[in-house]
Design a protein around this motif. Structure first.
Motif, short mmCIF file in Angstrom:
data_model
loop_
_atom_site.label_atom_id
_atom_site.label_comp_id
_atom_site.label_asym_id
_atom_site.label_seq_id
_atom_site.Cartn_x
_atom_site.Cartn_y
_atom_site.Cartn_z
N HIS A 75 47.71 70.18 30.32
CA HIS A 75 46.91 70.48 31.51
C HIS A 75 45.97 69.32 31.85
O HIS A 75 45.82 68.94 33.02
CB HIS A 75 46.12 71.76 31.27
N THR A 76 45.33 68.74 30.84
CA THR A 76 44.40 67.63 31.10
C THR A 76 45.14 66.40 31.60
O THR A 76 44.63 65.67 32.45
CB THR A 76 43.58 67.27 29.84
N ILE A 77 46.34 66.16 31.07
CA ILE A 77 47.12 65.02 31.54
C ILE A 77 47.50 65.20 32.99
O ILE A 77 47.35 64.30 33.82
CB ILE A 77 48.39 64.84 30.68
N ARG A 78 48.01 66.39 33.34
CA ARG A 78 48.39 66.65 34.73
C ARG A 78 47.21 66.48 35.67
O ARG A 78 47.31 65.87 36.73
CB ARG A 78 48.97 68.06 34.88
N THR A 79 46.07 67.02 35.27
CA THR A 79 44.89 66.95 36.12
C THR A 79 44.41 65.52 36.27
O THR A 79 44.07 65.08 37.38
CB THR A 79 43.77 67.83 35.54
N SER A 80 44.40 64.79 35.17
CA SER A 80 43.95 63.40 35.23
C SER A 80 44.87 62.55 36.11
O SER A 80 44.41 61.74 36.92
CB SER A 80 43.89 62.79 33.83
N LEU A 81 46.17 62.73 35.96
CA LEU A 81 47.11 61.96 36.76
C LEU A 81 46.97 62.24 38.24
O LEU A 81 47.12 61.35 39.07
CB LEU A 81 48.55 62.26 36.31
N SER A 82 46.64 63.48 38.57
CA SER A 82 46.54 63.85 39.98
C SER A 82 45.23 63.42 40.61
O SER A 82 45.12 63.35 41.84
CB SER A 82 46.72 65.37 40.15
N THR A 83 44.21 63.13 39.80
CA THR A 83 42.89 62.81 40.36
C THR A 83 42.47 61.37 40.15
O THR A 83 41.48 60.93 40.74
CB THR A 83 41.80 63.72 39.74
N SER A 84 43.20 60.59 39.36
CA SER A 84 42.75 59.24 39.02
C SER A 84 43.33 58.16 39.89
O SER A 84 42.92 57.00 39.80
CB SER A 84 43.11 58.93 37.56
N ALA A 85 44.31 58.47 40.75
CA ALA A 85 45.01 57.46 41.55
C ALA A 85 45.71 56.44 40.66
O ALA A 85 45.91 55.29 41.06
CB ALA A 85 44.08 56.78 42.54
N LEU A 86 46.06 56.84 39.44
CA LEU A 86 46.78 55.94 38.54
C LEU A 86 48.13 55.57 39.12
O LEU A 86 48.60 54.44 38.97
CB LEU A 86 46.96 56.61 37.17
N GLU A 87 48.76 56.54 39.79
CA GLU A 87 50.05 56.27 40.43
C GLU A 87 50.01 56.75 41.88
O GLU A 87 50.60 57.76 42.24
CB GLU A 87 51.19 56.96 39.68
N PRO A 88 49.34 56.00 42.77
CA PRO A 88 49.29 56.42 44.17
C PRO A 88 50.64 56.33 44.86
O PRO A 88 50.88 56.99 45.88
CB PRO A 88 48.27 55.47 44.80
N GLY A 89 51.53 55.48 44.34
CA GLY A 89 52.87 55.38 44.90
C GLY A 89 52.97 54.44 46.08
O GLY A 89 54.04 54.32 46.67
#
Length: 211
Positions: A75-89
């Motif tokens: 859950h923390t990984i999913r949330t972090s990935l969605s909020t950090s702009a690590l992969e904006p695409g």
């Protein structure tokens, strides 16, 4: 003898949650429990108390403490990935990790939970496969975005280097504060990525000329 007003009043009922809502609330409660007290404080009762639900509801959703740990980490990984702009695409250097400092400021418990689990995995090796598998998601997201940004792509070493810089910035802000320092460091990191981008373009031009 009849029932009278002397009978003890019943306790207020605990909050009743729908299945999806309850699961999300319990995962967030588990994050807060671990972030504030370490993994040793993670129990069904602690999570139930934090979420304001019954102990049995936690058992119903997760079944075991190990399942609770694993699902909370995911859950923390999913949330972090969605909020950090690590992969904006977008493949644009300017967009890379643009929301990192805001993510830490908005939900420091989320980041603290992950670092608690990382440290705990040194003492409890059985946690390491979960940590490794879930952190691979971070590495993969970083590699994909670097590949979009850089003509030459990104190998494992470059991916780990860039992610380690981001991870260190998160940890430092979590402990020391100073989101402005995080933002300034990210600007420097993006400048370095732009240099790699330029080198890649130049190398491509040289190859074309040689051909």
């Amino acid at each position: 003898m009849t029932e009278s007003t002397d009978a003890p009043k019943s306790r207020p009922s605990r909050k009743r949650l729908q299945y999806g809502e309850g699961r999300e609330a319990l995962l967030n409660a588990a994050v807060r429990v671990v972030a504030r007290g370490g993994l040793r404080r993670l129990t069904y009762r602690a999570v139930a108390e934090e979420a304001g639900v019954t102990h049995g509801l936690v058992v119903h959703h997760f079944g075991s403490r190990d399942a609770l740990i694993e699902e909370t980490l995911a859950h923390t990984i999913r949330t972090s990935l969605s909020t950090s702009a690590l992969e904006p695409g977008t493949g644009k250097v300017a967009d890379f990790s643009a929301g990192l400092s805001e993510m830490v400021t908005a939900d420091p418990d989320l980041q603290a939970f992950q670092y608690e689990l990382l440290l705990e995995s040194r003492r409890r090796p059985e946690l390491l496969p979960q940590i490794r598998a879930l952190y691979d998601e971070y590495f993969d997201a970083t590699r994909r975005e670097l590949t979009r940004m850089l003509p030459a792509g990104a190998d494992k070493a470059l991916t780990r280097l860039v992610f380690a810089a981001l991870d260190g910035l998160v940890l430092h802000q979590l402990v020391l504060g100073e989101p402005d320092v995080t933002d300034a460091a990210l600007d420097e990191l993006r400048s370095l990525l732009r240099l790699l981008d330029a080198d890649g373009d130049a190398a491509g031009d040289r190859t074309a000329e040689d051909g």
